[in-house]
Structure formats: structure tokens, C-alpha cells
Motif scaffolding. Structure first.
Motif, PDB file in Angstrom:
ATOM      1  N   GLN A   1      -2.997  -7.342  -1.609  1.00 49.25           N
ATOM      2  CA  GLN A   1      -2.109  -6.109  -2.547  1.00 49.25           C
ATOM      3  C   GLN A   1      -0.893  -6.504  -1.952  1.00 49.25           C
ATOM      4  O   GLN A   1       0.103  -5.838  -2.745  1.00 49.25           O
ATOM      5  CB  GLN A   1      -3.065  -4.680  -1.314  1.00 49.25           C
ATOM      6  CG  GLN A   1      -3.129  -3.977  -2.099  1.00 49.25           C
ATOM      7  CD  GLN A   1      -4.653  -3.375  -1.960  1.00 49.25           C
ATOM      8  OE1 GLN A   1      -4.405  -2.635  -1.994  1.00 49.25           O
ATOM      9  NE2 GLN A   1      -5.284  -3.955  -0.935  1.00 49.25           N
ATOM     10  N   SER A   2      -0.314  -7.124  -0.782  1.00 47.33           N
ATOM     11  CA  SER A   2       1.121  -6.960  -0.439  1.00 47.33           C
ATOM     12  C   SER A   2       1.334  -7.557  -1.086  1.00 47.33           C
ATOM     13  O   SER A   2       2.958  -7.611  -2.102  1.00 47.33           O
ATOM     14  CB  SER A   2       0.772  -7.512   0.820  1.00 47.33           C
ATOM     15  OG  SER A   2       2.487  -7.285   1.701  1.00 47.33           O
TER      16      SER A   2
ATOM     17  N   SER B   1      18.438  -3.066 -12.097  1.00 46.36           N
ATOM     18  CA  SER B   1      17.254  -3.123 -12.516  1.00 46.36           C
ATOM     19  C   SER B   1      16.168  -3.430 -11.550  1.00 46.36           C
ATOM     20  O   SER B   1      16.022  -4.116 -10.570  1.00 46.36           O
ATOM     21  CB  SER B   1      16.917  -4.592 -13.533  1.00 46.36           C
ATOM     22  OG  SER B   1      15.443  -4.595 -13.623  1.00 46.36           O
ATOM     23  N   ARG B   2      15.110  -2.876 -10.975  1.00 47.51           N
ATOM     24  CA  ARG B   2      15.041  -2.522  -9.392  1.00 47.51           C
ATOM     25  C   ARG B   2      13.193  -1.645  -9.884  1.00 47.51           C
ATOM     26  O   ARG B   2      13.853  -1.073 -10.924  1.00 47.51           O
ATOM     27  CB  ARG B   2      15.749  -1.390  -8.695  1.00 47.51           C
ATOM     28  CG  ARG B   2      15.002  -2.063  -7.357  1.00 47.51           C
ATOM     29  CD  ARG B   2      15.520  -1.028  -6.016  1.00 47.51           C
ATOM     30  NE  ARG B   2      16.495  -1.677  -5.522  1.00 47.51           N
ATOM     31  CZ  ARG B   2      17.402  -1.326  -4.786  1.00 47.51           C
ATOM     32  NH1 ARG B   2      17.248  -0.834  -3.797  1.00 47.51           N
ATOM     33  NH2 ARG B   2      18.995  -1.686  -4.476  1.00 47.51           N
ATOM     34  N   THR B   3      12.248  -2.677  -9.696  1.00 45.80           N
ATOM     35  CA  THR B   3      10.924  -2.277  -9.351  1.00 45.80           C
ATOM     36  C   THR B   3      10.815  -1.242  -7.918  1.00 45.80           C
ATOM     37  O   THR B   3      11.516  -2.307  -6.952  1.00 45.80           O
ATOM     38  CB  THR B   3       9.897  -3.183  -9.674  1.00 45.80           C
ATOM     39  OG1 THR B   3       9.975  -3.491 -10.787  1.00 45.80           O
ATOM     40  CG2 THR B   3       9.188  -2.532  -9.514  1.00 45.80           C
ATOM     41  N   ILE B   4      10.035  -0.176  -7.903  1.00 45.80           N
ATOM     42  CA  ILE B   4       9.828   0.324  -6.644  1.00 45.80           C
ATOM     43  C   ILE B   4       8.548   0.592  -6.712  1.00 45.80           C
ATOM     44  O   ILE B   4       7.944   1.491  -7.460  1.00 45.80           O
ATOM     45  CB  ILE B   4      10.561   1.641  -6.683  1.00 45.80           C
ATOM     46  CG1 ILE B   4      11.964   1.413  -6.080  1.00 45.80           C
ATOM     47  CG2 ILE B   4      10.182   2.702  -4.623  1.00 45.80           C
ATOM     48  CD1 ILE B   4      12.819   2.071  -8.032  1.00 45.80           C
ATOM     49  N   PRO B   5       7.316   0.013  -5.772  1.00 46.16           N
ATOM     50  CA  PRO B   5       5.810   0.165  -5.786  1.00 46.16           C
ATOM     51  C   PRO B   5       5.106   1.876  -5.572  1.00 46.16           C
ATOM     52  O   PRO B   5       5.743   1.781  -4.445  1.00 46.16           O
ATOM     53  CB  PRO B   5       4.716  -1.136  -5.280  1.00 46.16           C
ATOM     54  CG  PRO B   5       6.412  -2.435  -5.489  1.00 46.16           C
ATOM     55  CD  PRO B   5       8.084  -1.280  -5.976  1.00 46.16           C
ATOM     56  N   VAL B   6       5.187   2.298  -6.228  1.00 42.20           N
ATOM     57  CA  VAL B   6       4.300   3.217  -5.550  1.00 42.20           C
ATOM     58  C   VAL B   6       2.521   3.259  -4.783  1.00 42.20           C
ATOM     59  O   VAL B   6       2.772   3.864  -3.568  1.00 42.20           O
ATOM     60  CB  VAL B   6       4.000   4.188  -6.660  1.00 42.20           C
ATOM     61  CG1 VAL B   6       3.734   5.967  -5.905  1.00 42.20           C
ATOM     62  CG2 VAL B   6       5.648   4.672  -7.460  1.00 42.20           C
ATOM     63  N   GLY B   7       2.328   2.260  -5.485  1.00 43.15           N
ATOM     64  CA  GLY B   7       0.770   1.799  -4.867  1.00 43.15           C
ATOM     65  C   GLY B   7      -0.269   0.843  -5.274  1.00 43.15           C
ATOM     66  O   GLY B   7       0.829   0.701  -6.120  1.00 43.15           O
ATOM     67  N   THR B   8      -0.830   0.374  -4.931  1.00 41.32           N
ATOM     68  CA  THR B   8      -1.838  -1.266  -5.100  1.00 41.32           C
ATOM     69  C   THR B   8      -3.568  -0.586  -5.275  1.00 41.32           C
ATOM     70  O   THR B   8      -3.722   0.523  -3.991  1.00 41.32           O
ATOM     71  CB  THR B   8      -1.233  -1.801  -4.358  1.00 41.32           C
ATOM     72  OG1 THR B   8      -1.874  -2.115  -2.627  1.00 41.32           O
ATOM     73  CG2 THR B   8      -0.204  -2.290  -4.233  1.00 41.32           C
ATOM     74  N   LYS B   9      -3.675  -0.955  -5.788  1.00 43.10           N
ATOM     75  CA  LYS B   9      -5.704  -1.232  -6.159  1.00 43.10           C
ATOM     76  C   LYS B   9      -5.954  -2.099  -6.234  1.00 43.10           C
ATOM     77  O   LYS B   9      -5.207  -3.286  -7.098  1.00 43.10           O
ATOM     78  CB  LYS B   9      -6.311  -0.200  -6.994  1.00 43.10           C
ATOM     79  CG  LYS B   9      -7.234  -0.140  -6.727  1.00 43.10           C
ATOM     80  CD  LYS B   9      -7.821   0.922  -8.360  1.00 43.10           C
ATOM     81  CE  LYS B   9      -7.137   0.766  -9.859  1.00 43.10           C
ATOM     82  NZ  LYS B   9      -8.022   1.420 -10.682  1.00 43.10           N
ATOM     83  N   VAL B  10      -7.147  -2.811  -5.111  1.00 39.73           N
ATOM     84  CA  VAL B  10      -7.542  -3.870  -5.524  1.00 39.73           C
ATOM     85  C   VAL B  10      -8.989  -4.122  -7.243  1.00 39.73           C
ATOM     86  O   VAL B  10      -9.286  -3.016  -6.724  1.00 39.73           O
ATOM     87  CB  VAL B  10      -8.418  -4.735  -4.087  1.00 39.73           C
ATOM     88  CG1 VAL B  10      -9.287  -5.738  -4.635  1.00 39.73           C
ATOM     89  CG2 VAL B  10      -7.259  -4.536  -3.452  1.00 39.73           C
TER      90      VAL B  10
ATOM     91  N   LYS C   1      -9.790 -15.885  -5.286  1.00 38.92           N
ATOM     92  CA  LYS C   1      -9.349 -15.056  -6.296  1.00 38.92           C
ATOM     93  C   LYS C   1      -8.858 -13.530  -5.874  1.00 38.92           C
ATOM     94  O   LYS C   1     -10.060 -13.344  -4.969  1.00 38.92           O
ATOM     95  CB  LYS C   1     -10.293 -15.100  -8.107  1.00 38.92           C
ATOM     96  CG  LYS C   1     -10.294 -16.550  -8.304  1.00 38.92           C
ATOM     97  CD  LYS C   1      -9.142 -16.809  -9.012  1.00 38.92           C
ATOM     98  CE  LYS C   1     -10.083 -18.570  -9.354  1.00 38.92           C
ATOM     99  NZ  LYS C   1      -8.552 -19.123 -10.093  1.00 38.92           N
ATOM    100  N   ALA C   2      -7.598 -12.721  -6.802  1.00 42.84           N
ATOM    101  CA  ALA C   2      -7.713 -11.497  -6.514  1.00 42.84           C
ATOM    102  C   ALA C   2      -7.173 -11.157  -8.001  1.00 42.84           C
ATOM    103  O   ALA C   2      -6.625 -11.423  -8.685  1.00 42.84           O
ATOM    104  CB  ALA C   2      -6.866 -11.519  -5.390  1.00 42.84           C
ATOM    105  N   LYS C   3      -7.646  -9.820  -8.358  1.00 43.68           N
ATOM    106  CA  LYS C   3      -6.733  -9.065  -9.164  1.00 43.68           C
ATOM    107  C   LYS C   3      -6.538  -7.621  -8.988  1.00 43.68           C
ATOM    108  O   LYS C   3      -7.234  -6.562  -8.351  1.00 43.68           O
ATOM    109  CB  LYS C   3      -7.714  -8.667 -10.816  1.00 43.68           C
ATOM    110  CG  LYS C   3      -7.326  -7.689 -11.632  1.00 43.68           C
ATOM    111  CD  LYS C   3      -8.505  -7.651 -12.874  1.00 43.68           C
ATOM    112  CE  LYS C   3      -8.118  -7.479 -14.180  1.00 43.68           C
ATOM    113  NZ  LYS C   3      -8.590  -7.711 -15.454  1.00 43.68           N
ATOM    114  N   VAL C   4      -4.920  -7.537  -9.211  1.00 47.32           N
ATOM    115  CA  VAL C   4      -4.495  -6.035  -7.491  1.00 47.32           C
ATOM    116  C   VAL C   4      -3.287  -5.631  -9.132  1.00 47.32           C
ATOM    117  O   VAL C   4      -3.120  -5.834  -9.872  1.00 47.32           O
ATOM    118  CB  VAL C   4      -3.434  -6.141  -7.150  1.00 47.32           C
ATOM    119  CG1 VAL C   4      -3.181  -5.368  -6.082  1.00 47.32           C
ATOM    120  CG2 VAL C   4      -4.356  -7.323  -5.910  1.00 47.32           C
ATOM    121  N   ALA C   5      -3.595  -4.285  -9.219  1.00 52.82           N
ATOM    122  CA  ALA C   5      -3.119  -3.334  -9.770  1.00 52.82           C
ATOM    123  C   ALA C   5      -1.767  -3.165  -9.118  1.00 52.82           C
ATOM    124  O   ALA C   5      -1.877  -2.301  -8.037  1.00 52.82           O
ATOM    125  CB  ALA C   5      -4.045  -2.269 -10.934  1.00 52.82           C
TER     126      ALA C   5
END
Length: 280
Positions: free
Chosen positions: A115-116, A184-193, A200-204
Motif C-alpha cells: 500500500q505504501s 500537477s500533484r497527486t494527494i492520496p486519500v486512502g489505499t485498499k488491498v 503479487k499485490a493489487k492495490v487501489a
């Protein structure tokens, strides 16, 4: 023995003082029938009152402890087991310290590490560096696997065409006009596995973004956007790397009523406030 009219007890008391034919009786609580009126009895002694208060305090503390954290057990790493409702709960794991060209590296081979990695990679891929060919290629090489990077560079170069850049107010090399600031800047609000296992991993990553030109006469003012960026990750070379990714719009909250800042204020804020290294 009977109560006298004066409220004392009749009869003599050996060795007592002369009270004019009545006995001056000292009561257990220190009062007497001839002094000021006694405090009314409440049915509790001071010792009983302290005991009751103590029991109430202990009950309140027990209820608060039982409700703490929703009563859900935590795993060995401190993460809540209910990943649906605690998707971005902090784990206490220290942030990564490695950097590769300004991008965080050295993520743990865990769900939190994945996620990080996804959050930090979304920041790099949403930065101003993506609008210049040299820095874009360097970012892609650092966050994608070797095969994925080689596959993507050609299609990305076509996507970031001179015509596309011109619509954003940039020249063919991705530079902003003199006196203007491209943001141009991206600011993550939350993550989900969404998936994890077998290297392998799939993270949103749910994020909000800033993009636009700040400066006098700008025809493309800085605006916000809401997107969900999903990364497929692979454990490669001792770190998480992207093998594929996709984006979709939203979910977007209702816009607030905060007045929009001027171009100068926005430009200054972006320069003054740096980004974060994201870690669970």
C-alpha cells in the motif's frame, strides 16, 4: 430510658458536667443535643460514599476499555483485522528511508508495504516530472518493472504529445511560459488491498489531484480532480514494482464552499508545502 423534651436523653451520667438537671450527651458523630443542629443523615457514611464513587469510576473505565478500537483484535503488526473498515489505519511501522531519484524505495514485503509503495508511486506518476520526456522516463524506470517500463515508454511519449502539452499551456518540451507555474500533484486519500500473495499485490489508491497553470492571464486555472488509481505490483529486485495500472473517475465528494484562491496564492502554496513519503 426515654427522649426528653429538649431532645436529649433523661437521667444522669456519672462524672458528667452539670447541665441544669439534664444530661448533655455527646453523640457518635461529634454533635450534641445542645449545640447547633446536627447535619441530616443521608444513609451513607463518608467511607461508603468513597466506595460507591470508586466502583462507578471502575465501571466507566471498564466500558471505555471494552469499546476501544471497536473491540476488534489486532494482528502482530498492529494492523486491525477488519481491512474493510480500517483500510488506512496506521500500523506504527516506520516510514521507508530509501530514496531513488526522490522516490521512496525499500518497501516491506507485506500488505502495508504494498500500500505504501502504491501511494508513493501515484505521487511520482502524478507529478510535474511526467510532462517532460527525460524526467518521465526516469520515473517510469524507477517505479515499473523493466519489462513494463520498456512497454510503456513509447505509448506514453505519444500521449504526452506537443499538442496535448500545448492544451495545458506548456511548450513542446513541457516548460511553462515565463512568469507562470504549471502545477500537477497527486494527494492520496486512502489505499485498499484488493489482492495479495505469491509475490503479487493489487492495490487501489483513492486520491485527489491538482492540475493547471497558475499565473496572470492563465486560461487553464488550477483545479481539483478525484480518481481511483489501481496498481498491479510484483516483488522484483527486493522491492515492489508496477506491472500494470488503470484509473477511473471518483468517488468525488460534494464541493465545499471555500472560496477559490488566486493564482499567486496557489502557486506560492505549492512551492511552500512539500509532499509526503507515504507509509502505513
Amino acid at each position: 430510658m426515654s427522649l426528653s423534651d429538649g431532645g436529649g436523653y433523661g437521667g444522669g451520667e456519672p462524672g458528667g458536667p452539670d447541665t441544669g438537671g439534664q444530661t448533655r450527651t455527646t453523640l457518635p458523630d461529634g454533635g450534641d443535643t445542645y449545640g447547633a443542629g446536627r447535619r441530616p443523615r443521608t444513609g451513607f457514611s463518608s467511607r461508603n460514599l468513597v466506595t460507591v464513587v470508586g466502583v462507578v469510576v471502575l465501571l466507566i473505565a471498564a466500558i471505555a476499555f471494552a469499546n476501544r478500537g471497536g473491540g476488534e483484535p489486532s494482528g502482530a503488526d498492529g494492523a486491525a483485522k477488519d481491512t474493510d473498515t480500517q483500510a488506512t489505519a496506521p500500523t506504527g511501522t516506520k516510514p521507508v528511508t530509501g530514496k531513488n531519484g526522490g522516490i521512496a524505495t525499500g518497501f516491506a514485503k507485506t500488505e502495508q508495504g504494498a500500500q505504501s509503495a502504491a501511494a508513493n508511486y501515484s505521487v511520482a506518476l502524478g507529478s510535474e516530472g511526467m510532462f517532460k520526456a527525460d524526467s518521465r522516463h526516469a520515473i517510469v524506470d524507477r517505479v515499473y518493472t523493466t519489462d513494463a517500463a520498456a512497454r510503456l515508454k513509447g505509448s506514453q511519449d505519444k500521449a504526452y504529445s506537443a499538442d496535448f502539452l500545448r492544451k495545458l499551456g506548456l511548450d513542446a518540451a513541457g516548460n511553462a511560459p515565463k512568469g507562470m507555474s504549471f502545477i500537477s500533484r497527486t494527494i492520496p486519500v486512502g489505499t485498499k488491498v484488493e489482492q495479495f500473495g505469491d509475490d503479487k499485490a493489487k492495490v487501489a489508491v483513492w486520491y485527489t489531484g491538482l492540475i493547471g497553470m497558475a499565473g496572470p492571464g492563465s486560461t487553464d486555472p488550477v483545479r481539483t480532480d478525484w480518481q481511483t488509481w489501481t496498481f498491479e505490483l510484483s516483488w522484483s529486485g527486493g522491492d515492489w514494482k508496477i506491472t500494470d495500472d488503470a484509473q477511473k473517475s471518483g468517488p468525488a465528494p460534494v464541493a465545499g464552499d471555500v472560496p477559490a484562491a488566486g493564482a499567486g496564492e496557489i502557486s506560492k502554496a505549492v512551492k511552500d508545502y512539500g509532499g509526503f513519503t507515504y507509509a502505513r
